[in-house]
Design a protein around this motif. Sequence first.
Motif, PDB file in Angstrom:
ATOM      1  N   SER A 315       0.823  -1.215   0.000  1.00 22.23           N
ATOM      2  CA  SER A 315       0.000   0.000   0.000  1.00 22.23           C
ATOM      3  C   SER A 315       0.853   1.258   0.000  1.00 22.23           C
ATOM      4  CB  SER A 315      -0.934  -0.002   1.218  1.00 22.23           C
ATOM      5  OG  SER A 315      -1.705  -1.170   1.281  1.00 22.23           O
ATOM      6  N   LYS A 317       1.739   3.097  -2.432  1.00 22.43           N
ATOM      7  CA  LYS A 317       1.158   4.119  -3.306  1.00 22.43           C
ATOM      8  C   LYS A 317       0.056   4.873  -2.582  1.00 22.43           C
ATOM      9  CE  LYS A 317      -1.079   4.748  -7.796  1.00 22.43           C
ATOM     10  NZ  LYS A 317      -1.573   4.067  -9.029  1.00 22.43           N
ATOM     11  N   GLU A 318      -0.824   4.146  -1.885  1.00 24.06           N
ATOM     12  CA  GLU A 318      -1.910   4.792  -1.156  1.00 24.06           C
ATOM     13  C   GLU A 318      -1.372   5.636   0.002  1.00 24.06           C
ATOM     14  OE1 GLU A 318      -1.868   1.674  -2.029  1.00 24.06           O
ATOM     15  OE2 GLU A 318      -3.550   1.486  -3.437  1.00 24.06           O
ATOM     16  N   LEU A 321      -0.054   8.821  -1.417  1.00 22.34           N
ATOM     17  CA  LEU A 321      -1.136   9.765  -1.711  1.00 22.34           C
ATOM     18  C   LEU A 321      -1.638  10.435  -0.452  1.00 22.34           C
ATOM     19  CD1 LEU A 321      -3.201   7.738  -4.357  1.00 22.34           C
ATOM     20  CD2 LEU A 321      -1.767   9.739  -4.770  1.00 22.34           C
ATOM     21  N   PRO A 396      -7.833   7.285   1.294  1.00 20.38           N
ATOM     22  CA  PRO A 396      -6.919   6.149   1.040  1.00 20.38           C
ATOM     23  C   PRO A 396      -7.063   5.008   2.049  1.00 20.38           C
ATOM     24  CG  PRO A 396      -5.743   8.252   1.353  1.00 20.38           C
ATOM     25  CD  PRO A 396      -7.113   8.414   1.883  1.00 20.38           C
ATOM     26  N   PRO A 399      -8.632   1.522   0.479  1.00 18.43           N
ATOM     27  CA  PRO A 399      -7.699   0.677  -0.294  1.00 18.43           C
ATOM     28  C   PRO A 399      -6.643  -0.006   0.578  1.00 18.43           C
ATOM     29  CG  PRO A 399      -8.032   2.773  -1.418  1.00 18.43           C
ATOM     30  CD  PRO A 399      -8.668   2.897  -0.066  1.00 18.43           C
ATOM     31  N   ILE A 400      -6.163   0.694   1.622  1.00 16.50           N
ATOM     32  CA  ILE A 400      -5.155   0.088   2.494  1.00 16.50           C
ATOM     33  C   ILE A 400      -5.750  -1.097   3.255  1.00 16.50           C
ATOM     34  CG2 ILE A 400      -3.677   0.494   4.489  1.00 16.50           C
ATOM     35  CD1 ILE A 400      -3.367   3.384   3.545  1.00 16.50           C
ATOM     36  N   ASN A 403      -6.253  -3.960   0.852  1.00 14.99           N
ATOM     37  CA  ASN A 403      -4.995  -4.658   0.571  1.00 14.99           C
ATOM     38  C   ASN A 403      -4.643  -5.619   1.700  1.00 14.99           C
ATOM     39  OD1 ASN A 403      -4.631  -3.370  -1.873  1.00 14.99           O
ATOM     40  ND2 ASN A 403      -3.344  -1.760  -1.028  1.00 14.99           N
TER      41      ASN A 403
END
Length: 462
Positions: A315, A317-318, A321, A396, A399-400, A403
């Motif tokens: 994660s 990338k998240e 962000l 975010p 998504p974390i 994942n």
Amino acid sequence: MWTIPKPKYRRGFCAEGEIAVNIGGVRAVLFGDVLNRYPESRLAELLNCSTQNPERISSLCDDFDPGRREFYFDRDPDAFKCIIDVYYFDEIHIKRGICPICFIKEMEFWKIDQNVLDECCKTYLSEKEEELNEIAIKVKVILEDLVVDQCITRRQRCQRYLWKLMEKPGSSLPARTIAIVSFFSILVSALVMCVGTIPELQVTDAEGKLVEHPTLEAIESACMLWFTAEYLLRLASSPNKLHFALSFMNIVDFMAIMPFYVVLSLNYLGNSSMMELANVQQAVQALRIMRIARIFKLARHSSGLQTLTYALKKSLKELGLLLMYMGVGIFVFSALAYTMEQSHPETLFRSIPQSFWWAIITMTTVGYGDIYPKTTLGKCNAAVSFLCGVIAIALPIHPIINNFVVFYNKQKVLDTAAKHEVELMELKSGREAQMLSLHSCVVNFANLTVLPATYSMVQRSS
């Protein structure tokens, strides 16, 4: 939508310039000009192959009817429907329900290059290959624990036994006991480190300074001796000592042990008047802070913490962000707060860098109250800042979490699949031993056809 005529699935004879193929009972008539777009493929070779060369034809197909000019293949018809798309669209998509690894074998059989796969299918294929590699690694680890090589020396057997004792808690009761003792030693060491900072439990040394209680120091010394012995035994029994030393968790173990002995050395040097006592005390205090690294040793005994670490790595990338959103918001709202609060004579916003702290605790909805706006515009800016902070943090997070759930479920499935593969291997080896003892071809054939799909899985994993 087909922009070029589809292959004709029909009965009867094929016309000139056409080729008839029978794929697992499904007959299709294909156009020669379409097949020649990939002249190196198997179908194009069959199209251009002379019917007077039976040896060449038999090497390209399973059977051939010269009267109807029909070629027979004992292949998967569903996979062939995907393969044929390359002649019309110059790309292939793997349909849902088809194993991507088996589909690659189909492409190799039909002599189609893998570069024609669409990007989405390449990603799907790479994921499946990674899963198979992980299963193979897990199977290899399980087999290494189960296989006992009688040809190795006594020293190697002792090293392997010690390695399983220190690294494989599930291998035996003593190994599980050692893992439990190590786990509680980490907890006791962390507890002693925290309790030792309570002033009521500290004692006064010869210089009138408060130091840790001798009992707590003795407990910590005992824990550190256990950690040292555990690390040295694991290092001595490791099959690859360089890989062991460079492993992240082993580096954490070393960093948790090293300050204890450095402090002992500095105290000895300070008492021997080889160094200034003030410098020694400063170094000791700095190294004592490093004792918090031992709490990370828990990750070696907890699969949940390891899963959380891997999920966070997935994660990045998240998380990036999230940090970017928060960084932009902190810069904008701190600058606005500083500008809006300058009109108030008792403003608490002395500079924009000082306002960063207010923006951080406001956007994260902590709100200590040490710095707060006093003007109306400043309060409006604060309201907008914490609303934006809630939104920036919430976006975010899903998504974390997703994942983490996906990775956790995937690891459970892979562990189950690896154990299942090992069971199938044991079943196969047991059946092979049984078949050799019977010495009967009929019984051999019967036993081999019981689990054909199972044996293909075993061969693939091995």
